[in-house]
Enzyme design. Structure first.
Site, short mmCIF file in Angstrom:
data_model
loop_
_atom_site.label_atom_id
_atom_site.label_comp_id
_atom_site.label_asym_id
_atom_site.label_seq_id
_atom_site.Cartn_x
_atom_site.Cartn_y
_atom_site.Cartn_z
N GLY A 27 -0.36 -18.44 11.14
CA GLY A 27 -1.20 -17.76 10.15
C GLY A 27 -2.11 -18.76 9.45
O GLY A 27 -2.28 -19.90 9.91
N GLY B 33 -7.42 -7.30 1.84
CA GLY B 33 -8.07 -7.52 0.54
C GLY B 33 -8.99 -8.72 0.52
O GLY B 33 -10.21 -8.59 0.40
N GLU C 104 -9.05 -6.40 -7.85
CA GLU C 104 -7.74 -5.84 -7.53
C GLU C 104 -6.88 -5.86 -8.79
O GLU C 104 -7.24 -6.48 -9.79
CB GLU C 104 -7.09 -6.63 -6.39
CG GLU C 104 -7.81 -6.37 -5.06
CD GLU C 104 -7.31 -7.20 -3.90
OE1 GLU C 104 -6.25 -7.83 -4.01
OE2 GLU C 104 -8.01 -7.23 -2.87
N HIS D 156 3.95 -3.02 -1.77
CA HIS D 156 2.56 -2.62 -1.95
C HIS D 156 2.55 -1.12 -2.20
O HIS D 156 3.22 -0.37 -1.49
CB HIS D 156 1.74 -2.96 -0.71
CG HIS D 156 0.27 -2.93 -0.94
ND1 HIS D 156 -0.41 -1.75 -1.17
CD2 HIS D 156 -0.64 -3.92 -1.02
CE1 HIS D 156 -1.69 -2.04 -1.37
NE2 HIS D 156 -1.87 -3.35 -1.28
N ARG E 59 0.65 -4.23 -9.38
CA ARG E 59 1.37 -3.59 -8.28
C ARG E 59 2.78 -3.14 -8.58
O ARG E 59 3.23 -2.10 -8.11
CB ARG E 59 1.47 -4.60 -7.15
CG ARG E 59 0.42 -4.39 -6.18
CD ARG E 59 0.55 -5.37 -5.10
NE ARG E 59 -0.81 -5.60 -4.67
CZ ARG E 59 -1.16 -6.40 -3.73
NH1 ARG E 59 -0.26 -7.09 -3.10
NH2 ARG E 59 -2.42 -6.53 -3.41
N HIS F 45 5.90 -5.64 1.19
CA HIS F 45 4.61 -6.27 1.49
C HIS F 45 4.66 -7.79 1.47
O HIS F 45 4.11 -8.44 2.35
CB HIS F 45 3.61 -5.77 0.45
CG HIS F 45 2.20 -6.22 0.66
ND1 HIS F 45 1.50 -5.96 1.80
CD2 HIS F 45 1.36 -6.91 -0.17
CE1 HIS F 45 0.27 -6.47 1.69
NE2 HIS F 45 0.17 -7.07 0.53
N GLU G 136 3.67 -18.09 2.91
CA GLU G 136 4.63 -17.14 2.33
C GLU G 136 6.07 -17.63 2.42
O GLU G 136 6.90 -17.29 1.57
CB GLU G 136 4.47 -15.78 3.04
CG GLU G 136 5.24 -14.66 2.38
CD GLU G 136 4.90 -13.29 2.98
OE1 GLU G 136 3.93 -13.20 3.76
OE2 GLU G 136 5.60 -12.32 2.65
N ARG H 171 3.58 -11.66 -7.46
CA ARG H 171 2.33 -12.29 -7.03
C ARG H 171 1.11 -11.47 -7.45
O ARG H 171 1.09 -10.25 -7.28
CB ARG H 171 2.35 -12.41 -5.50
CG ARG H 171 1.09 -12.99 -4.90
CD ARG H 171 1.20 -12.96 -3.39
NE ARG H 171 1.25 -11.61 -2.91
CZ ARG H 171 0.22 -10.97 -2.35
NH1 ARG H 171 -0.95 -11.59 -2.20
NH2 ARG H 171 0.34 -9.73 -1.94
N LEU I 174 -3.44 -15.89 0.28
CA LEU I 174 -4.26 -16.65 1.24
C LEU I 174 -4.75 -17.93 0.57
O LEU I 174 -4.83 -18.99 1.20
CB LEU I 174 -5.43 -15.81 1.74
CG LEU I 174 -5.10 -14.56 2.57
CD1 LEU I 174 -6.37 -13.87 3.04
CD2 LEU I 174 -4.22 -14.87 3.76
C1 SIN Z 1 -4.54 -5.53 -0.24
O1 SIN Z 1 -5.58 -5.55 0.39
O2 SIN Z 1 -4.23 -4.62 -1.00
C2 SIN Z 1 -3.57 -6.66 -0.06
C3 SIN Z 1 -3.99 -7.83 -0.82
C4 SIN Z 1 -2.81 -8.70 -1.11
O3 SIN Z 1 -1.68 -8.30 -0.89
O4 SIN Z 1 -3.01 -9.79 -1.63
#
Ligand code: SIN
Length: 531
Positions: free
Chosen positions: A12, A46, A116, A239, A285, A346, A370, A381, A387
């Site tokens: 990854g 995302g 987000e 998620h 979240r 998630h 991760e 998180r 990322l």
């Molecule tokens: C998403 O696109 O909702 C995931 C983004 C993330 O988990 O950081």
């Protein structure tokens, strides 16, 4: 036996970023269970949270991250990751990743930043709704140009080789790894002074997940067996919006859809999130996932709905082409109807305890992305921070791995893998049954809302399953299915044991027995070590 200067397990964003940098200093092997691009990264929709706009600041990004982390983030780590982010993003763009831009005035263009949950500013860089896939492709493309790297596809790491396991206990260190070749069914020995776990998370431990099939907690399980400290495994992020459809397996509906105005509605069409949090559908979240869980349990409905039909069709098609096309394939037209969604496992916020360079307590072993727990995410998180963490920590790990390389190669002889018994597994049904049982058990007893009694029940069942799996492991030839099952069971037990230790509710760990946060007793990491 093969020998490399660096062995990276996982392909990854973290593993490939490390590998690219390490190729400047020696030979590299990248071990990956399936194809190079079969990773969590490639499924990330995302984007990458990073401070790039004048309206934003490092301070605000740090504050949002700490707030989401509910008192358990390591602030120094958060600062490092946030402030080094822009430089790592620049490197990605140099490799050809083209983050979306928008026209502001006349011919002037600037980055099109997404929003987000939990972010006080727009700061998520994205490539439409398939950011991870674009990054993964670019990194693999770049790696293919390097001469001194071997990509070992369809190979699975079985166990780490450590000096202590071989009886050289005075100075324990990682000496390499045993790797199963799926095609030949042989286990090969790889020697390396620098081994990097970049195996991602463990979503497959739950019945419903947004993760791909490879996410079976392999790195954490291997590190646990090697005696390393595992931290904060109770904090599994669910998620809120995974597509609910009988034939759709693990398809995420990005939080960016809510960031662009999508509204969560219950089966009666009510904007129910307003009852739970003043931020509505874009609350953090953990809050949204718990609210959906409560709404589903209360009403007996099987899902809730994400409605973005009030936005112009051309905007939706342009911004979310991947989600739009996939929903259409399942007969759902998001331009005209709300998308049925449920929460799903998630992200693993805990993992192998490391410092900000990904260094573990075992000499020669790094854990990045991760699989590692640097202290960046704390108890929850912040969206799109992973990322970013993967990029920054991979860069730092590569520098640390080079700097701390031993002057002379290790000479401890490595034994070849001993397969105790060469029989093939005679009843595959047992593997599949145990696999299903773990995932159902974790979903029902160790999910979004927990109780002590359910956790204890899960713990007892898992011990039995682990006993059965151990028998299988020693009596039959190893296969990827069997290895994944063993890892899944180990990680499930770590999640349950960590959850049992935390007698409070914080971030992603919510228990009805202790619904309050207890800062006096529990404002600390959970640390587990074998024995
Ligand atoms: C998403 O696109 O909702 C995931 C983004 C993330 O988990 O950081």
């Amino acid at each position: 036996m093969k020998e490399y200067d660096f062995v990276v397990i996982g392909s990854g964003i973290a593993g490939l970023s490390f590998a690219l940098k390490a190729t400047r200093h020696g030979s590299v092997a990248v071990i990956t269970k399936r194809k190079g691009a079969d990773t969590n990264t490639a499924w990330a929709q995302g984007g990458i949270a990073c401070v790039t706009s004048d309206e934003d600041s490092f301070e605000l990004h740090v504050r949002d991250t700490l707030e989401a982390g509910a008192g358990l983030c390591d602030e120094a780590v958060v600062r490092t990751v946030v402030t080094e982010g822009p430089e790592r993003i620049r490197e990605l763009t140099e490799l050809g990743v083209q983050f979306d831009q928008r026209e502001v005035s006349g011919h002037h263009r600037e980055l099109d930043l997404g929003k987000e949950g939990g972010h006080s500013k727009r700061r998520v860089l994205h490539v439409r709704d398939a950011t991870g896939q674009e990054i993964e492709e670019r990194l693999l493309h770049e790696l293919a140009k390097r001469p001194n790297v071997d990509l070992w596809e369809n190979h699975m790491a079985v166990d780490l080789i450590t000096a202590a396991k071989l009886g050289f206990a005075t100075e324990d260190r990682c000496l390499g790894v045993y790797v199963l070749d799926e095609k030949t069914e042989e286990v090969e020995t790889i020697r390396s002074d620098r081994t990097v776990l970049a195996t991602g998370g463990c979503g497959k431990v739950y019945l419903y997940t947004t993760n791909p099939d490879i996410a079976t907690g392999d790195g954490v399980a291997m590190a646990w067996r090697a005696g390393l400290e595992i931290s904060n495994m109770e904090f599994i992020q669910f998620h809120p919006t995974c597509l609910f459809h009988a034939e759709a397996k693990s398809f995420l509906i990005s939080e960016a859809v809510r960031g662009e105005g999508g509204i969560l509605r219950n089966h009666r069409g009510e904007d129910f999130m307003r009852r739970y949090d003043s931020r509505g559908s874009l609350a953090p979240r953990d809050i949204v996932a718990r609210a959906i869980d409560a709404e589903i349990k209360r009403s007996g409905a099987r899902c809730v709905f994400l409605d973005i039909t009030h936005k112009p069709p051309e905007f939706i098609r342009e911004r979310f082409p991947h989600i739009y096309r996939t929903c259409l394939r399942f007969g759902i037209d998001m331009l005209k109807q709300a998308i049925p969604v449920v929460p799903a496992a998630h992200y693993q916020c805990g993992g192998i305890k490391t410092d900000v360079n990904g260094a573990t307590s075992l000499l020669g072993l790094f854990a990045i992305g991760e699989v590692g727990c640097t202290g960046m995410h704390g108890a929850n998180r912040l969206a799109s921070n992973s990322l970013l963490e993967g990029l920054v920590v991979a860069h730092r790990a590569a520098a640390a791995a080079v700097q701390t390389r031993p002057a002379r190669k290790q000479k401890i002889p490595l034994p070849e893998w001993q397969s105790g018994n060469v029989q093939d597994v005679d009843e595959l049904v047992v593997i599949y049954h145990n696999w299903d049982e773990i995932r159902r058990l974790m979903w029902d007893y160790v999910g979004i809302v927990r109780t002590h009694k359910r956790l204890q029940r899960a713990s007892a069942r898992l011990r039995n399953l682990q006993r059965e799996i151990r028998e299988f492991y020693w009596n039959f030839k190893v296969s990827i299915d069997l290895l994944e099952l063993r890892n899944l069971a180990a990680v499930a037990a770590l999640i349950v044991d960590s959850a049992l230790c935390r007698k409070e509710s914080r971030g992603l760990h919510y228990t009805l027995d202790h619904p309050e946060t207890d800062d006096r007793e529990f404002k600390r990491d959970t640390l587990l070590r074998r024995g």
